[in-house]
Enzyme design. Structure first.
Site, PDB file in Angstrom:
ATOM      1  N   GLU A  27       0.812  -1.219   0.000  1.00 45.62           N
ATOM      2  CA  GLU A  27       0.000   0.000   0.000  1.00 45.62           C
ATOM      3  C   GLU A  27       0.847   1.271   0.000  1.00 45.62           C
ATOM      4  O   GLU A  27       0.433   2.291  -0.565  1.00 45.62           O
ATOM      5  CB  GLU A  27      -0.952   0.009   1.207  1.00 45.62           C
ATOM      6  N   PHE A  45     -11.704  -7.130  13.825  1.00 49.94           N
ATOM      7  CA  PHE A  45     -10.592  -7.596  12.989  1.00 49.94           C
ATOM      8  C   PHE A  45     -10.252  -6.540  11.934  1.00 49.94           C
ATOM      9  O   PHE A  45     -11.110  -6.046  11.227  1.00 49.94           O
ATOM     10  CB  PHE A  45     -10.959  -8.913  12.312  1.00 49.94           C
ATOM     11  N   GLN A  46      -8.982  -6.190  11.853  1.00 54.46           N
ATOM     12  CA  GLN A  46      -8.450  -5.192  10.924  1.00 54.46           C
ATOM     13  C   GLN A  46      -9.135  -3.829  11.084  1.00 54.46           C
ATOM     14  O   GLN A  46      -9.365  -3.114  10.119  1.00 54.46           O
ATOM     15  CB  GLN A  46      -8.542  -5.683   9.469  1.00 54.46           C
ATOM     16  N   LYS A  73     -17.707  -0.797   5.462  1.00 50.86           N
ATOM     17  CA  LYS A  73     -18.067  -1.894   4.567  1.00 50.86           C
ATOM     18  C   LYS A  73     -19.576  -1.975   4.356  1.00 50.86           C
ATOM     19  O   LYS A  73     -20.042  -2.219   3.229  1.00 50.86           O
ATOM     20  CB  LYS A  73     -17.542  -3.221   5.122  1.00 50.86           C
ATOM     21  N   MET A  86      24.112   9.190   2.929  1.00 53.33           N
ATOM     22  CA  MET A  86      24.107  10.471   3.630  1.00 53.33           C
ATOM     23  C   MET A  86      24.416  10.288   5.115  1.00 53.33           C
ATOM     24  O   MET A  86      25.089  11.121   5.724  1.00 53.33           O
ATOM     25  CB  MET A  86      22.761  11.173   3.457  1.00 53.33           C
TER      26      MET A  86
END
Length: 634
Positions: free
Chosen positions: A87, A149-150, A199, A515
């Protein structure tokens, strides 16, 4: 309170003007889409709304909560979905798409970890004013707050790093939320907007029609500058002897490069372009002094320090430009123009603050300066131009070839730019290679240089280059990356191969977090704690970048000798049917110069280790005492 009611237009319409438009221009296009009311699911409503605002590409990864939206997405003939491998890649790809075109980039993810993986690119877009809409699925509304969940409160998490965000639980609100999100992302100071949709809202039935009207009573970006402020700015410009145009990324985001070029031609004032503004004025312009800041050119840094007026356009006096703020441009008055009033006088007091869109401000300033010149009262900067031109001649950006015959990383990047040309797009990661890419590629057009400036996100380059190439497939797009950055998001090479997005990747491989190693060399007595990546210089290749590229279906090349650099780049330029990855094994101890150490005055700029410029004080005094009638000999 009077409410502002806005009809949504095609926010993503392609411009007829070949110059890159600003997001605000795109938001005001009048190509209107109308859809009669019909019964659909919330998911279908989302897809129809995205089509209606003109989206053509979405970067995303499906999961449980967002899955209802992916079903109607399969039927859309207007939306191209690019399935990423992480993602974070979706977010950076949306940034690259937006930064290359000026259009709003779009990314999509599911709830929980899918959404939290977008946090880094959202924060990156917020810092660099990139117009982006992130759409996330959320658990069903009845389970919010139960640690389902999630589940993650992505709205709460991203509140400090978005212009605005939404939690949509009613399917009827989806079109309005999408319309508002695109409007807010694109107008004023561009930035990211999050739309989190539950959802059950995606699954429920609703009525879709377009366009919606929406009300944003607290959101009224000021675009037209106040005439009084323009007049006051013109007076300071007229009185100045050593003015500098301090140009920031707001000019790029505002699509105001053409207007800026006209101001430069009319006013004949030396200019600098920050890291985020490279290309706003062609590097080849005689008045361009380079990039200011920690690793800016000596002429740019010095001009700001010695100026008596900073004409600041879309810049924010970032610490990487100012160094020790109290000692920055100590004798300069400040004109500060920005679309975001919160930036004005935030770090440096503005003698003349101007709130407005970059195009509008620069047009009005140009008209005011031209009127003064036509009336015979324009400012005289001849001695100042001569002095700054002398600095350009005396202190150019350069490097020394390694004595051991290895490749100078600066040489690789210099040749990339020369062989690809001004029409290419160059996308850097973060670190030494980023600074070298900003220094040694000559940028002649806006939107040709993409990088993570404010947040400094390692892993930005490959997915952002993918987004830029998806947006403008006709351009050659180089991801200039370090061996450390590349290992954070190189999985998106698989996305490029599968979706036929043939970017080119130049890995500047010094086997180190370059760096960080440079700072360890300069400030930590060469104690190299945890910066060795073992990618080339110790007899091991962990990983072997050529084999890795081939495993992904790309062409993998390696270059280890200076005499092979041009031929290797040319070989890559001739391959356009798949991505190309070049492992440039470069000198390990090369450093980025010039440099102003963090937190000290820009007066302490060093050209190389223990090497500082020497100034002719008599020349400085001559500029201060210049006769206004002196002929310009620059």
């Amino acid at each position: 309170m009077t409410k502002a009611v806005t009809d949504v237009t095609d926010l993503q319409a392609k411009p007829a003007d070949p110059r890159p438009p600003s997001p605000a221009d795109l938001a005001q296009r009048s190509a209107r889409v109308e859809v009669e009311p019909r019964t659909v699911t919330g998911a279908q409503s989302l897809v129809l709304a995205l089509e209606a605002v003109g989206v053509d590409t979405v970067f995303g990864l499906p999961g449980g909560a967002i899955l209802p939206a992916y079903d109607p997405l399969l039927d859309s003939v207007k939306l191209r979905h690019v399935l990423v491998r992480h993602e974070q890649g979706a977010g950076h790809a949306a940034q690259g798409y937006a930064s290359a075109t000026g259009k709003v980039g779009v990314c999509m993810a599911t709830s929980g970890p899918g959404a939290t993986n977008l946090v880094t690119p959202i924060a990156d877009a917020y810092m660099d004013s990139v117009p982006m809409v992130a759409i996330t699925g959320q658990v069903s509304s009845r389970t919010i707050g139960t640690d389902a969940f999630q589940e993650a409160d992505i709205r709460g998490i991203t509140m400090p790093i978005t212009k605005h965000n939404y939690l949509v639980t009613d399917p009827a609100e989806i079109p309005r939320a999408i319309a508002e999100a695109f409007h807010v992302a694109a107008t004023g100071r561009p930035g990211p907007v999050l739309v989190d949709i539950t959802k059950d809202a995606l699954q429920a039935s609703t009525t879709f029609s377009w366009p919606p009207t929406f009300e944003l009573p607290g959101y009224r970006p000021v675009t037209r500058p106040h005439t009084k402020q323009i007049k006051a700015a013109a007076e300071l410009i007229r009185a100045a002897r050593k003015p500098v145009l301090y140009v920031g990324g707001g000019v790029i985001r505002g699509g105001a490069a053409a207007e800026l070029r006209e101001l430069v031609e009319v006013a004949q004032i030396p200019l600098v372009t920050t890291l985020m503004a490279r290309g706003a004025v062609p590097d080849s312009h005689e008045l361009h002094l380079g990039m200011p800041g920690m690793h800016g050119s000596v002429p740019a840094v010095t001009a700001l320090q010695k100026s008596d007026l900073l004409i600041t356009l879309g810049a924010r006096f970032d610490d990487r430009v100012t160094g020790e703020l109290s000692s920055f441009a100590p004798e300069a008055k400040v004109i500060h123009a920005d679309i975001d009033p919160a930036e004005i006088s935030k770090n440096r007091h503005a003698d003349v603050p101007i709130v407005g869109d970059a195009k509008e401000v620069i047009r009005d300033l140009t008209a005011a300066v031209k009127a003064d010149i036509d009336a015979g009262r324009g400012g005289d900067y001849a001695a100042w131009r001569k002095r700054t031109a002398g600095w350009k001649a005396d202190f150019p950006i350069g490097y020394t070839a390694p004595e051991d015959g290895s490749i100078a990383p600066q040489y690789v990047i210099e040749r990339l730019g020369a062989l690809t040309g001004a029409e290419g797009t160059y996308v850097a990661g973060v670190g030494q290679h980023q600074m070298w890419a900003a220094q040694f590629v000559q940028y002649e057009r806006p939107n040709s240089w993409l990088n993570s400036g404010g947040l400094g996100t390692m892993g930005y380059s490959v997915p952002a280059a993918m987004g830029a190439k998806a947006a403008e497939p006709e351009r050659t797009v180089w991801a200039i990356d370090g061996d450390g950055c590349f290992q954070m998001t190189n999985q998106e090479l698989a996305t490029c191969v599968v979706n036929e997005i043939p970017i080119k990747v130049a890995i500047i491989n010094n086997s180190s977090l370059g760096m960080v190693r440079q700072w360890q060399t300069l400030f930590y007595n060469e104690r190299y704690s945890n910066t060795d990546l073992h990618t080339a210089h110790d007899g091991r290749r962990v990983p072997d970048f050529v084999k890795l590229a081939e495993a992904y279906g790309c062409v993998g090349l390696r270059c280890e000798r200076p005499e092979d650099v041009d031929a290797t780049i040319q070989q890559a330029l001739e391959i356009n049917d798949r991505p190309v990855v070049i492992d440039f094994v470069v000198e390990r101890d090369a450093m980025v110069w010039p440099m102003v150490p963090a937190g000290v005055s820009n007066d302490k700029v060093t050209m190389a280790r223990a090497m500082t410029p020497v100034w002719d004080r008599e020349d400085d005094e001559a500029v201060d005492q210049a006769d206004p009638t002196e002929e310009d000999e620059a």
